[in-house]
Design an enzyme around this catalytic site. Structure first.
Site, short mmCIF file in Angstrom:
data_model
loop_
_atom_site.label_atom_id
_atom_site.label_comp_id
_atom_site.label_asym_id
_atom_site.label_seq_id
_atom_site.Cartn_x
_atom_site.Cartn_y
_atom_site.Cartn_z
N HIS A 87 0.86 -1.19 0.00
CA HIS A 87 0.00 0.00 0.00
C HIS A 87 0.90 1.24 0.00
CE1 HIS A 87 -3.17 2.83 1.20
NE2 HIS A 87 -4.00 1.90 0.83
N ASP B 153 -7.98 -5.38 0.26
CA ASP B 153 -8.48 -6.24 -0.82
C ASP B 153 -8.12 -7.70 -0.64
OD1 ASP B 153 -7.76 -3.43 -2.75
OD2 ASP B 153 -9.76 -4.26 -2.48
C1 SDX Z 1 -6.35 -0.10 -2.73
O1 SDX Z 1 -4.52 4.41 -2.06
C2 SDX Z 1 -5.42 3.82 -1.40
O2 SDX Z 1 -5.79 4.21 -0.30
C3 SDX Z 1 -6.03 2.61 -2.11
C4 SDX Z 1 -7.03 1.82 -1.26
C5 SDX Z 1 -8.29 2.60 -0.98
O3 SDX Z 1 -9.01 2.25 -0.02
O4 SDX Z 1 -8.62 3.50 -1.80
O5 SDX Z 1 -6.43 1.42 -0.02
C6 SDX Z 1 -7.46 0.54 -2.00
O6 SDX Z 1 -6.16 0.19 -3.88
C7 SDX Z 1 -5.44 -1.04 -1.98
C8 SDX Z 1 -4.25 -1.52 -2.86
C9 SDX Z 1 -4.77 -2.66 -3.75
N1 SDX Z 1 -3.73 -3.02 -4.74
C10 SDX Z 1 -3.06 -4.18 -4.68
O7 SDX Z 1 -3.19 -5.00 -3.76
C11 SDX Z 1 -2.13 -4.43 -5.86
C12 SDX Z 1 -0.79 -4.94 -5.37
N2 SDX Z 1 -0.09 -3.85 -4.67
C13 SDX Z 1 0.85 -3.07 -5.42
O8 SDX Z 1 0.70 -2.96 -6.78
C14 SDX Z 1 1.35 -1.83 -4.67
O9 SDX Z 1 1.65 -2.22 -3.40
C15 SDX Z 1 0.45 -0.59 -4.63
C16 SDX Z 1 0.00 -0.17 -5.98
C17 SDX Z 1 -0.71 -0.86 -3.76
C18 SDX Z 1 1.28 0.54 -4.01
O10 SDX Z 1 2.28 0.83 -4.90
P1 SDX Z 1 3.41 1.92 -4.58
O11 SDX Z 1 3.15 2.63 -3.30
O12 SDX Z 1 3.63 2.75 -5.80
O13 SDX Z 1 4.67 1.02 -4.28
P2 SDX Z 1 5.80 0.77 -5.30
O14 SDX Z 1 5.25 0.29 -6.59
O15 SDX Z 1 6.70 1.97 -5.31
O16 SDX Z 1 6.55 -0.49 -4.60
C19 SDX Z 1 7.63 -0.29 -3.72
C20 SDX Z 1 8.41 -1.60 -3.81
C21 SDX Z 1 8.78 -1.98 -5.26
O17 SDX Z 1 9.94 -2.81 -5.20
P3 SDX Z 1 11.41 -2.11 -5.41
O18 SDX Z 1 11.35 -1.31 -6.70
O19 SDX Z 1 11.62 -1.23 -4.18
O20 SDX Z 1 12.34 -3.28 -5.47
O21 SDX Z 1 7.58 -2.69 -3.34
C22 SDX Z 1 7.35 -3.61 -4.41
C23 SDX Z 1 7.63 -2.86 -5.69
O22 SDX Z 1 7.99 -3.75 -6.73
N3 SDX Z 1 5.92 -4.02 -4.29
C24 SDX Z 1 5.49 -5.25 -4.49
C25 SDX Z 1 4.12 -5.20 -4.22
N4 SDX Z 1 3.77 -3.96 -3.88
C26 SDX Z 1 4.90 -3.21 -3.94
N5 SDX Z 1 6.12 -6.38 -4.86
C27 SDX Z 1 5.35 -7.49 -4.97
N6 SDX Z 1 3.99 -7.53 -4.70
C28 SDX Z 1 3.38 -6.40 -4.33
N7 SDX Z 1 2.06 -6.44 -4.08
#
Ligand code: SDX
Length: 482
Positions: free
Chosen positions: A335, A394
């Site tokens: 998140h 989720d």
């Molecule tokens: C919701 O914003 C809100 O409040 C949203 C929400 C709401 O109520 O409105 O809470 C609802 O959308 C919840 C989130 C649902 N999405 C998912 O579950 C999809 C999977 N999660 C990711 O795609 C991700 O965690 C996000 C999109 C939720 C957040 O992305 P960020 O903050 O942009 O994080 P990032 O992409 O910069 O990741 C940081 C690091 C990266 O690795 P490095 O480049 O540092 O090596 O963490 C890794 C990412 O690759 N990473 C993950 C991951 N989430 C982040 N790696 C594997 N699996 C994951 N789920």
């Protein structure tokens, strides 16, 4: 507003007026000063604001006019876009407050309708106010019969989110000239009408896709009961209201009601900043919510669990989520704000057990066991620990919906229905601000400098296609992974 106001409106205009004004955002006073030194040695002082809770914010509104510099923050990781009084998240502590009330407390003692009242009017209602408000909301659940015709135009295998984008946007064709978006009373009516009609629109998307007759809302049921009634009743049988299921669904609605400036809420605010029709702005929010990185994750979690299939595959999928050579992410994990357990996920997990037990489906929804094992494995894995990736709201929602016999394709529609109160109240808050400005961010331009135009007859074939000249991997932002 030319439409005759409903009972709630007539009886409560004056008494609500003072309460509505209270929810207009206050403009905080600077609590500190930040000094910025520019490359040319010039310094500029910028006000720092401290809210009721949360991180301090540097006000950069004067940066460009005073220095010619802009800031750059793709994804808005370090950027506050507005001042709000509605919801507060403490990502490190895993806290979520709706107008100051902890989500756990509201989930235990309150109801979705009560939370809707709280967001619209800024305080929790008395029993009388709540009863009248719910009566008004239920009375607004009907939709224009002509709007029902829209459902006949969709292909039978249309994704229900595609249908929702269409029919919610179409609300703007039926409710446009009657409202003045600059009138707080009309904004209140817009909020009530939108939130009341979303469950009906969603239920019709589900029913028409299956060729089932649509079921009209009925005043004898509560708001949440009406949603279940419109989704699952049949003209052939009486509809039995299961109080445990109603309470579970009501809690899920509350958990999803609002969440600060997430992608879909920011989309609604940006669309609304051009003074567009509010129903059309909500359709834009639904579009943003659909993606699997956002609200589409609940559907993606269940599809992922089904793909994993059994516990032996968990290590392989964890490895896949950690490797950077594919776009696979562990759906339902991570998140932007929570760097601790999402408090909503905790409530959802408890809810999951109670609904599985009530529906006696624990044994046939194997994904529920798999989810627990996947969570345990991920929370022990350094990759997830170092990045503070925890289950979010989720992760368990889809399993609960599966137990409630809600089809996977409807999961994100459920989220859209639940979040409608947050979207429209954030829109109301923006519209009540004294200074109305269209949201229009800038950019760092890295394209071609000005170049000579070559007439087509003089042009040579390019040796290779000219892809846009974005930096192959800009280490500064780590964003351009071509
Ligand atoms: C919701 O914003 C809100 O409040 C949203 C929400 C709401 O109520 O409105 O809470 C609802 O959308 C919840 C989130 C649902 N999405 C998912 O579950 C999809 C999977 N999660 C990711 O795609 C991700 O965690 C996000 C999109 C939720 C957040 O992305 P960020 O903050 O942009 O994080 P990032 O992409 O910069 O990741 C940081 C690091 C990266 O690795 P490095 O480049 O540092 O090596 O963490 C890794 C990412 O690759 N990473 C993950 C991951 N989430 C982040 N790696 C594997 N699996 C994951 N789920």
């Amino acid at each position: 507003m030319s439409q005759s106001p409903n009972k709630w409106h007539q009886e409560t205009i004056e008494s609500q007026k003072s309460k509505m004004e209270k929810t207009v955002p206050i403009s905080p006073l600077p609590s500190d000063i930040a000094t910025l030194t520019l490359p040319n040695g010039k310094t500029i002082q910028l006000p720092v604001y401290k809210g009721t809770k949360g991180p301090p914010m540097i006000d950069i509104t004067q940066l460009q006019s005073k220095t010619g510099y802009f800031t750059l923050d793709p994804g808005f990781s370090s950027t506050g876009a507005c001042i709000s009084t509605m919801t507060y998240i403490d990502g490190d502590k895993g806290e979520l407050l709706y107008r100051g009330y902890p989500i756990e407390t509201l989930a235990k003692y309150s109801s979705y309708i009560e939370v809707c009242y709280l967001f619209i009017y800024g305080h929790l209602p008395s029993q009388k106010e709540l009863s009248l408000f719910e009566e008004t909301m239920v009375s607004e659940m009907m939709i224009n019969e002509k709007l029902i015709e829209f459902y006949k135009g969709f292909a039978t295998d249309s994704h229900p989110m595609a249908i929702m984008v269409g029919v919610v946007g179409a609300l703007s064709a039926f409710m446009h000239k009657d409202f003045d978006v600059n009138d707080p009373r009309d904004r209140e009516q817009i909020a009530i009408k939108l939130v009341a009609k979303m469950p009906t629109l969603a239920a019709y998307a589900y029913r028409t896709a299956l060729g089932l007759p649509i079921i009209y809302p009925n005043k004898k049921y509560s708001f949440i009961e009406n949603f279940l009634y419109m989704m699952f009743s049949t003209p052939m049988n009486d509809f039995n209201v299961d109080k445990v299921i109603v309470k579970a669904l009501d809690t899920i609605f509350m958990l999803h009601a609002d969440h600060e400036q997430n992608a879909s809420t920011s989309t609604v605010r940006i669309a609304g900043s051009s003074l567009a029709n509010p129903f059309a702005c909500i359709a834009a929010g639904i579009t943003a919510l659909w993606g699997p990185y956002h609200g589409g994750a609940n559907e993606a979690v269940l599809n992922m669990l089904k793909e994993i299939g059994n516990k032996e595959n968990i290590p392989k999928y964890l490895q896949k989520a950690k490797s950077k050579d594919n776009c696979f992410r562990l759906m339902g994990f991570g998140h932007r704000v929570y760097k601790n357990y999402d408090p909503r996920a905790k409530v959802m997990q408890e809810m999951c057990y109670s609904v599985l037990e009530k529906t006696q489906r624990a044994n046939d929804i194997l994904e529920s066991q798999l989810a627990i094992l996947l969570e345990q494995a991920a929370l022990k894995d350094d990759y997830f620990i170092q990045r503070k990736l925890y289950p979010n709201v989720d992760f368990y929602t889809g399993i609960v919906y599966e137990a409630l016999s809600i089809p996977t394709s409807m999961f994100t529609v459920m989220f859209a229905v639940q979040r409608s109160i947050g979207w429209i109240c954030q829109w109301m808050e923006m519209m009540s601000e004294k200074v109305q400005r269209i949201s229009r961010p800038r950019q760092l331009y890295v394209g071609e400098d000005q170049r000579e135009y070559i007439p087509i007859q003089d042009r040579k074939e390019e040796e290779k296609s000219r892809v846009c000249k974005l930096p192959m991997h800009s280490s500064l932002f780590g964003l351009v992974k071509v």
